[in-house]
Design an enzyme around this catalytic site. Structure first.
Site, mmCIF file in Angstrom:
data_model
loop_
_atom_site.group_PDB
_atom_site.id
_atom_site.type_symbol
_atom_site.label_atom_id
_atom_site.label_comp_id
_atom_site.label_asym_id
_atom_site.label_seq_id
_atom_site.Cartn_x
_atom_site.Cartn_y
_atom_site.Cartn_z
ATOM 1 N N HIS A 1 0.799 -1.227 0.000
ATOM 2 C CA HIS A 1 0.000 0.000 0.000
ATOM 3 C C HIS A 1 0.828 1.271 0.000
ATOM 4 O O HIS A 1 0.299 2.353 -0.170
ATOM 5 C CB HIS A 1 -0.942 0.038 1.211
ATOM 6 C CG HIS A 1 -0.246 0.466 2.463
ATOM 7 N ND1 HIS A 1 0.445 -0.405 3.252
ATOM 8 C CD2 HIS A 1 -0.096 1.678 3.034
ATOM 9 C CE1 HIS A 1 0.976 0.242 4.275
ATOM 10 N NE2 HIS A 1 0.676 1.516 4.163
HETATM 11 C C1 UD1 Z 1 -1.467 6.454 5.071
HETATM 12 C C2 UD1 Z 1 -0.106 6.871 5.612
HETATM 13 C C3 UD1 Z 1 0.808 5.659 5.701
HETATM 14 C C4 UD1 Z 1 0.151 4.490 6.425
HETATM 15 C C5 UD1 Z 1 -1.178 4.179 5.742
HETATM 16 C C6 UD1 Z 1 -1.899 3.034 6.403
HETATM 17 C C7 UD1 Z 1 0.435 9.192 5.016
HETATM 18 C C8 UD1 Z 1 1.294 10.070 4.188
HETATM 19 N N1 UD1 Z 1 0.533 7.862 4.774
HETATM 20 O O1 UD1 Z 1 -1.323 6.132 3.703
HETATM 21 O O2 UD1 Z 1 1.978 6.010 6.417
HETATM 22 O O3 UD1 Z 1 0.995 3.353 6.369
HETATM 23 O O4 UD1 Z 1 -1.997 5.355 5.789
HETATM 24 O O5 UD1 Z 1 -2.969 2.614 5.632
HETATM 25 O O6 UD1 Z 1 -0.282 9.677 5.848
HETATM 26 N N2 UD1 Z 1 -8.157 5.834 0.326
HETATM 27 C C9 UD1 Z 1 -9.420 5.304 0.227
HETATM 28 N N3 UD1 Z 1 -10.156 5.145 1.363
HETATM 29 C C10 UD1 Z 1 -9.694 5.513 2.577
HETATM 30 C C11 UD1 Z 1 -8.413 6.101 2.661
HETATM 31 C C12 UD1 Z 1 -7.664 6.239 1.535
HETATM 32 O O7 UD1 Z 1 -9.885 4.932 -0.825
HETATM 33 O O8 UD1 Z 1 -10.405 5.345 3.577
HETATM 34 C C13 UD1 Z 1 -7.347 5.956 -0.887
HETATM 35 C C14 UD1 Z 1 -7.611 7.200 -1.643
HETATM 36 O O9 UD1 Z 1 -7.527 6.918 -2.997
HETATM 37 C C15 UD1 Z 1 -6.448 8.102 -1.276
HETATM 38 C C16 UD1 Z 1 -5.335 7.100 -1.080
HETATM 39 O O10 UD1 Z 1 -5.982 5.944 -0.539
HETATM 40 O O11 UD1 Z 1 -6.191 9.044 -2.216
HETATM 41 C C17 UD1 Z 1 -4.254 7.561 -0.186
HETATM 42 O O12 UD1 Z 1 -4.732 7.872 1.096
HETATM 43 P P1 UD1 Z 1 -3.746 8.553 2.166
HETATM 44 O O13 UD1 Z 1 -4.518 9.428 3.046
HETATM 45 O O14 UD1 Z 1 -2.516 9.086 1.532
HETATM 46 O O15 UD1 Z 1 -3.355 7.364 3.065
HETATM 47 P P2 UD1 Z 1 -2.643 5.985 2.785
HETATM 48 O O16 UD1 Z 1 -2.137 5.751 1.444
HETATM 49 O O17 UD1 Z 1 -3.563 4.977 3.356
#
Ligand code: UD1
Length: 351
Positions: A203
């Site tokens: 991820h």
């Molecule tokens: C975040 C953390 C990471 C952690 C991870 C655990 C940061 C920079 N990164 O990354 O350190 O290991 O969480 O999961 O804070 N999305 C969804 N649904 C959700 C949340 C996210 O679909 O409930 C998708 C969206 O497309 C979004 C992408 O994930 O754009 C990235 O979300 P982001 O907030 O950057 O978090 P993670 O990638 O989960």
């Protein structure tokens, strides 16, 4: 004392589940969920699984660019700091929610306590590394999970308020593993036999946001000669939509899992492949070999102990690591004894 706790992403719900119930025995806690993770599989299900109290407030920031997401969190956390007048803001790990909590509190003159302080990958290409460095610079209490974390802080000139407490994820695992064994039906649901499958998770932005790396990893998983189960983070699901993946008889992609199902699968796997920090440690505690799909790790002790090896996103290295695995003869205890949260609450009381 009033403690404002900031959580927002899946691993933070798990970590806070160790600390919040103990904290509430002797302090007033205001639990603020930034809403960074909002899908039920990453958020609601996690709260339910690990018994984390319902948040007192959710900012519903959702997904966006780093700047926009962090900015919205800053506005909301600052408002909560002004309104709730906490004596301390408690932050966890290295996500954008961690960074926003640290910044909002420090700018309002409220001391910051950082759980999982001092970890470094020494790669500024990772957003998490930037979040950690800034959070540790601003925090006045640093709760470190390992001696290496203490040394990393010392190398940056941070000596005050540094406490080696162990890892709160160990606390949570010790508490919930027996429950997972009793309640989780995930092996039956996926028709898996213990020690006859591999478990994979992917991820991290460095892997999901680089189509070449992601294709290499998924391709490598699909060519392994054993069944591989891959619970998918929504971020990875979005990224895979743009990639042509060859069909594989051994790779099985499933939805993201709750904590108890994940623990059960981790324990039953013959080997785990992951780019998650938490999963590397859980593999170690459960005595399951781990292949890390990154070029570096913050959890260097697991590599030094011989239970974790770094394979990056290189298909050949991944295949070789899986094939050549030999379990070491010993497994030294790492990252504490399962009582990190009690130490943290004690130190919050008398820093
Ligand atoms: C975040 C953390 C990471 C952690 C991870 C655990 C940061 C920079 N990164 O990354 O350190 O290991 O969480 O999961 O804070 N999305 C969804 N649904 C959700 C949340 C996210 O679909 O409930 C998708 C969206 O497309 C979004 C992408 O994930 O754009 C990235 O979300 P982001 O907030 O950057 O978090 P993670 O990638 O989960």
């Amino acid at each position: 004392m009033v403690v404002l706790t900031v959580v927002g992403a899946r691993p933070q719900f798990i970590k806070a589940a160790a600390v919040s119930p103990l904290l509430r025995e002797s302090h007033r806690e205001w639990l603020l969920h930034t809403g960074q993770h909002y899908d039920d599989e990453l958020s609601g299900a996690m709260f339910r699984d690990v018994g984390l109290p319902t948040p007192d407030e959710c900012l519903h920031v959702g997904s966006d660019t780093h700047g926009a997401q962090t900015g919205r969190m800053l506005v909301g956390i600052e408002a909560a700091v002004v309104r709730e007048r906490p004596d301390m803001v408690l932050i966890y790990g290295d996500t954008n929610s961690t960074l926003a909590g640290a910044l909002a509190a420090a700018k309002r003159g409220v001391p910051v306590a950082h759980v999982e302080a001092g970890l470094r990958s020494f790669s500024r290409a990772m957003p998490e590394e930037i979040n950690r460095v800034v959070a540790d610079r601003l925090a006045s209490l640093h709760f470190c999970p390992s001696e290496v974390a203490v040394q990393n802080l010392a190398a940056e000139g941070i000596h005050e308020g540094v406490h080696l407490v162990g890892d709160v994820m160990h606390d949570v695992l010790s508490q919930w593993l027996p429950v997972a064994r009793e309640r989780s039906l995930v092996l039956e649901r996926f028709e898996l036999q213990a020690k006859q499958f591999l478990l994979a998770t992917v991820h991290r932005a460095e892997n999901t946001d680089d189509p070449e790396r992601l294709a290499q990893i998924i391709g490598a998983l699909g060519r392994l000669n054993e069944p591989v189960i891959l619970p998918l983070h929504p971020r990875t699901r979005h990224a895979l939509a743009g990639i042509d993946i060859p069909a594989s008889p051994s790779l099985r992609v499933v939805e993201a899992l709750g904590y108890l199902d994940m623990l059960r699968l981790e324990e039953a796997a013959r080997l785990i492949l992951t780019d998650s920090g938490g999963v590397q440690k859980e593999a170690y505690w459960l005595g399951v070999p781990c292949v890390t799909l990154r070029d570096e790790t913050e959890w260097v002790e697991t590599v030094n102990a011989g239970w974790n090896c770094l394979a990056g996103a290189d298909a050949r290295r991944i295949a070789a690591a899986v094939a050549d695995w030999r379990a070491p003869a010993t497994q030294p205890p790492l990252y504490g004894d399962g009582h990190a949260a009690a130490r943290i609450v004690e130190l919050l009381r008398s820093p």
